[in-house]
Design a protein around this motif. Sequence first.
Motif, PDB file in Angstrom:
ATOM      1  N   SER A  21       8.010  -1.315  -7.769  1.00 42.33           N
ATOM      2  CA  SER A  21       8.889  -2.234  -8.482  1.00 42.33           C
ATOM      3  C   SER A  21      10.050  -1.479  -9.114  1.00 42.33           C
ATOM      4  O   SER A  21       9.910  -0.335  -9.549  1.00 42.33           O
ATOM      5  N   VAL A  22      11.212  -2.134  -9.164  1.00 37.78           N
ATOM      6  CA  VAL A  22      12.395  -1.565  -9.817  1.00 37.78           C
ATOM      7  C   VAL A  22      12.823  -2.515 -10.923  1.00 37.78           C
ATOM      8  O   VAL A  22      12.461  -3.703 -10.928  1.00 37.78           O
ATOM      9  N   PRO A  23      13.601  -2.023 -11.902  1.00 35.17           N
ATOM     10  CA  PRO A  23      14.037  -2.904 -12.999  1.00 35.17           C
ATOM     11  C   PRO A  23      14.768  -4.140 -12.495  1.00 35.17           C
ATOM     12  O   PRO A  23      15.511  -4.083 -11.506  1.00 35.17           O
ATOM     13  N   ASP A  24      14.559  -5.274 -13.164  1.00 38.49           N
ATOM     14  CA  ASP A  24      15.124  -6.543 -12.702  1.00 38.49           C
ATOM     15  C   ASP A  24      16.579  -6.726 -13.109  1.00 38.49           C
ATOM     16  O   ASP A  24      17.113  -7.840 -13.042  1.00 38.49           O
ATOM     17  N   THR A  25      17.246  -5.652 -13.532  1.00 39.19           N
ATOM     18  CA  THR A  25      18.664  -5.750 -13.883  1.00 39.19           C
ATOM     19  C   THR A  25      19.554  -5.741 -12.651  1.00 39.19           C
ATOM     20  O   THR A  25      20.751  -6.015 -12.743  1.00 39.19           O
ATOM     21  N   GLY A  26      19.008  -5.409 -11.485  1.00 43.74           N
ATOM     22  CA  GLY A  26      19.771  -5.375 -10.253  1.00 43.74           C
ATOM     23  C   GLY A  26      19.304  -6.445  -9.286  1.00 43.74           C
ATOM     24  O   GLY A  26      18.445  -7.268  -9.611  1.00 43.74           O
ATOM     25  N   PRO A  27      19.860  -6.428  -8.068  1.00 47.23           N
ATOM     26  CA  PRO A  27      19.520  -7.474  -7.095  1.00 47.23           C
ATOM     27  C   PRO A  27      18.212  -7.226  -6.358  1.00 47.23           C
ATOM     28  O   PRO A  27      17.808  -8.064  -5.556  1.00 47.23           O
ATOM     29  N   TYR A  28      17.539  -6.110  -6.619  1.00 48.66           N
ATOM     30  CA  TYR A  28      16.336  -5.765  -5.869  1.00 48.66           C
ATOM     31  C   TYR A  28      15.109  -5.866  -6.764  1.00 48.66           C
ATOM     32  O   TYR A  28      15.152  -5.521  -7.946  1.00 48.66           O
ATOM     33  N   SER A  29      14.012  -6.308  -6.179  1.00 49.37           N
ATOM     34  CA  SER A  29      12.755  -6.369  -6.934  1.00 49.37           C
ATOM     35  C   SER A  29      11.855  -5.182  -6.634  1.00 49.37           C
ATOM     36  O   SER A  29      10.993  -4.835  -7.450  1.00 49.37           O
ATOM     37  N   SER A  30      12.025  -4.541  -5.449  1.00 49.21           N
ATOM     38  CA  SER A  30      11.175  -3.417  -5.078  1.00 49.21           C
ATOM     39  C   SER A  30      11.897  -2.557  -4.060  1.00 49.21           C
ATOM     40  O   SER A  30      12.915  -2.952  -3.479  1.00 49.21           O
ATOM     41  N   VAL A  31      11.362  -1.367  -3.850  1.00 48.77           N
ATOM     42  CA  VAL A  31      11.897  -0.443  -2.863  1.00 48.77           C
ATOM     43  C   VAL A  31      10.732   0.337  -2.269  1.00 48.77           C
ATOM     44  O   VAL A  31       9.746   0.644  -2.957  1.00 48.77           O
ATOM     45  N   LYS A  32      10.811   0.631  -0.991  1.00 45.94           N
ATOM     46  CA  LYS A  32       9.775   1.423  -0.334  1.00 45.94           C
ATOM     47  C   LYS A  32       9.998   2.904  -0.643  1.00 45.94           C
ATOM     48  O   LYS A  32      11.134   3.389  -0.595  1.00 45.94           O
ATOM     49  N   ALA A  33       8.916   3.617  -0.968  1.00 47.86           N
ATOM     50  CA  ALA A  33       9.040   5.026  -1.352  1.00 47.86           C
ATOM     51  C   ALA A  33       7.763   5.776  -0.988  1.00 47.86           C
ATOM     52  O   ALA A  33       6.721   5.177  -0.716  1.00 47.86           O
ATOM     53  N   ASN A  34       7.879   7.120  -0.972  1.00 45.56           N
ATOM     54  CA  ASN A  34       6.714   7.991  -0.824  1.00 45.56           C
ATOM     55  C   ASN A  34       6.141   8.241  -2.205  1.00 45.56           C
ATOM     56  O   ASN A  34       6.765   8.944  -3.030  1.00 45.56           O
ATOM     57  N   VAL A  35       4.995   7.661  -2.490  1.00 45.76           N
ATOM     58  CA  VAL A  35       4.443   7.709  -3.839  1.00 45.76           C
ATOM     59  C   VAL A  35       2.979   8.128  -3.787  1.00 45.76           C
ATOM     60  O   VAL A  35       2.167   7.486  -3.119  1.00 45.76           O
ATOM     61  N   GLY A  36       2.645   9.213  -4.486  1.00 44.61           N
ATOM     62  CA  GLY A  36       1.257   9.552  -4.732  1.00 44.61           C
ATOM     63  C   GLY A  36       0.505  10.105  -3.536  1.00 44.61           C
ATOM     64  O   GLY A  36       1.037  10.310  -2.446  1.00 44.61           O
ATOM     65  N   SER A  37      -0.764  10.346  -3.762  1.00 45.37           N
ATOM     66  CA  SER A  37      -1.665  10.884  -2.746  1.00 45.37           C
ATOM     67  C   SER A  37      -3.055  10.333  -2.986  1.00 45.37           C
ATOM     68  O   SER A  37      -3.351   9.777  -4.046  1.00 45.37           O
ATOM     69  N   ALA A  38      -3.914  10.498  -2.000  1.00 43.58           N
ATOM     70  CA  ALA A  38      -5.297  10.012  -2.107  1.00 43.58           C
ATOM     71  C   ALA A  38      -6.209  10.975  -1.363  1.00 43.58           C
ATOM     72  O   ALA A  38      -5.807  11.607  -0.379  1.00 43.58           O
ATOM     73  N   ARG A  39      -7.449  11.061  -1.832  1.00 43.69           N
ATOM     74  CA  ARG A  39      -8.437  11.947  -1.206  1.00 43.69           C
ATOM     75  C   ARG A  39      -9.726  11.184  -0.964  1.00 43.69           C
ATOM     76  O   ARG A  39     -10.215  10.477  -1.854  1.00 43.69           O
ATOM     77  N   PHE A  40     -10.245  11.290   0.243  1.00 46.70           N
ATOM     78  CA  PHE A  40     -11.534  10.721   0.610  1.00 46.70           C
ATOM     79  C   PHE A  40     -12.400  11.854   1.146  1.00 46.70           C
ATOM     80  O   PHE A  40     -11.967  12.599   2.032  1.00 46.70           O
ATOM     81  N   TYR A  41     -13.589  11.967   0.631  1.00 40.87           N
ATOM     82  CA  TYR A  41     -14.472  13.035   1.107  1.00 40.87           C
ATOM     83  C   TYR A  41     -15.912  12.572   0.983  1.00 40.87           C
ATOM     84  O   TYR A  41     -16.242  11.676   0.201  1.00 40.87           O
ATOM     85  N   GLY A  42     -16.779  13.196   1.762  1.00 42.45           N
ATOM     86  CA  GLY A  42     -18.183  12.821   1.704  1.00 42.45           C
ATOM     87  C   GLY A  42     -18.951  13.385   2.869  1.00 42.45           C
ATOM     88  O   GLY A  42     -18.462  14.240   3.620  1.00 42.45           O
ATOM     89  N   VAL A  43     -20.166  12.906   3.012  1.00 40.93           N
ATOM     90  CA  VAL A  43     -21.045  13.353   4.086  1.00 40.93           C
ATOM     91  C   VAL A  43     -21.563  12.140   4.845  1.00 40.93           C
ATOM     92  O   VAL A  43     -21.642  11.029   4.301  1.00 40.93           O
ATOM     93  N   GLU A  44     -21.883  12.361   6.096  1.00 37.76           N
ATOM     94  CA  GLU A  44     -22.489  11.329   6.921  1.00 37.76           C
ATOM     95  C   GLU A  44     -23.653  11.944   7.679  1.00 37.76           C
ATOM     96  O   GLU A  44     -23.504  13.006   8.286  1.00 37.76           O
ATOM     97  N   VAL A  45     -24.786  11.282   7.629  1.00 41.83           N
ATOM     98  CA  VAL A  45     -25.995  11.757   8.298  1.00 41.83           C
ATOM     99  C   VAL A  45     -26.463  10.677   9.259  1.00 41.83           C
ATOM    100  O   VAL A  45     -26.548   9.500   8.893  1.00 41.83           O
ATOM    101  N   GLU A  46     -26.744  11.067  10.481  1.00 47.40           N
ATOM    102  CA  GLU A  46     -27.197  10.120  11.494  1.00 47.40           C
ATOM    103  C   GLU A  46     -28.466  10.630  12.148  1.00 47.40           C
ATOM    104  O   GLU A  46     -28.559  11.810  12.522  1.00 47.40           O
ATOM    105  N   LEU A  47     -29.443   9.763  12.282  1.00 45.42           N
ATOM    106  CA  LEU A  47     -30.695  10.080  12.948  1.00 45.42           C
ATOM    107  C   LEU A  47     -30.909   9.051  14.054  1.00 45.42           C
ATOM    108  O   LEU A  47     -30.916   7.849  13.797  1.00 45.42           O
TER     109      LEU A  47
END
Length: 270
Positions: free
Chosen positions: A226-252
Amino acid sequence: TKEAFTETNRMDFQTYLNWKKTFAEDHNIDVVAGYDYMKDKNNSIDARVQGAASDKIPTLNVGTSNITNYPTSTRTDEVLISYFGRVNYNFREKYLLSFTMRADGSSKFAAGNRWGYFPAASAGWIVDEEAFWPRNKVVSSLKLRASYGLTGNNGIGLYDAYGAFATGTYHGHTTLLPSAMANSALKWETTTQLDLGMDLGFFGDRLRFVFDYYNKHTDNMLFSISVPDTGPYSSVKANVGSARFYGVEVELSSVNIRREHFSWTTDITY
């Protein structure tokens, strides 16, 4: 009455070379190199009228007046270019190595950020092929494996990096209004993943145990902010943040019964 059509033309060109060679009977190598070009052209038009005397006449000339904001039409182009390569090597079918590399260029991103580079490597060791492996009827196979690599995501709109305008009217005059905020700094979202695994077989592989550890980290995530509502745009696409997924999987898995006309298997995953 409505008349509309949509047309999509796709041109896709792929070419690759494959080379295989065995050296001194023990060293096996397999090399692939390729190129991929894809272009999508999308056209659409939508025209509507009102005041028709009958719904049974399908053409637009049956109407007596136009509908506001019609007719409309769209034209879009998208290009994706890829260079890729892979090298597989094994020694006596028990030491396995693989290296891959991709370079992808997307027209969705602005100049300077269109290309993403994604290397990867994996290794495997089939331990039960070694001379020291004990030959018995209980433990039949063992394979250790590891992989590490990058992948990319260009899942944005066609004009998120460039910005866009929409047409409108003001006192009977046609106007151009900003509809999407440009962000020329947009770049590929990247995911780095590490996998470590082990495959263990018992009783002629009728009972198999598979263990995997994974650690996946995503950077430069593509999101709308979201961007401030003082301009003509409500949002802009951007590269924001990161995420991590980790774990184990066991199959028998097990083969409980194997007959010519009947089999019974069991799979348990945690």
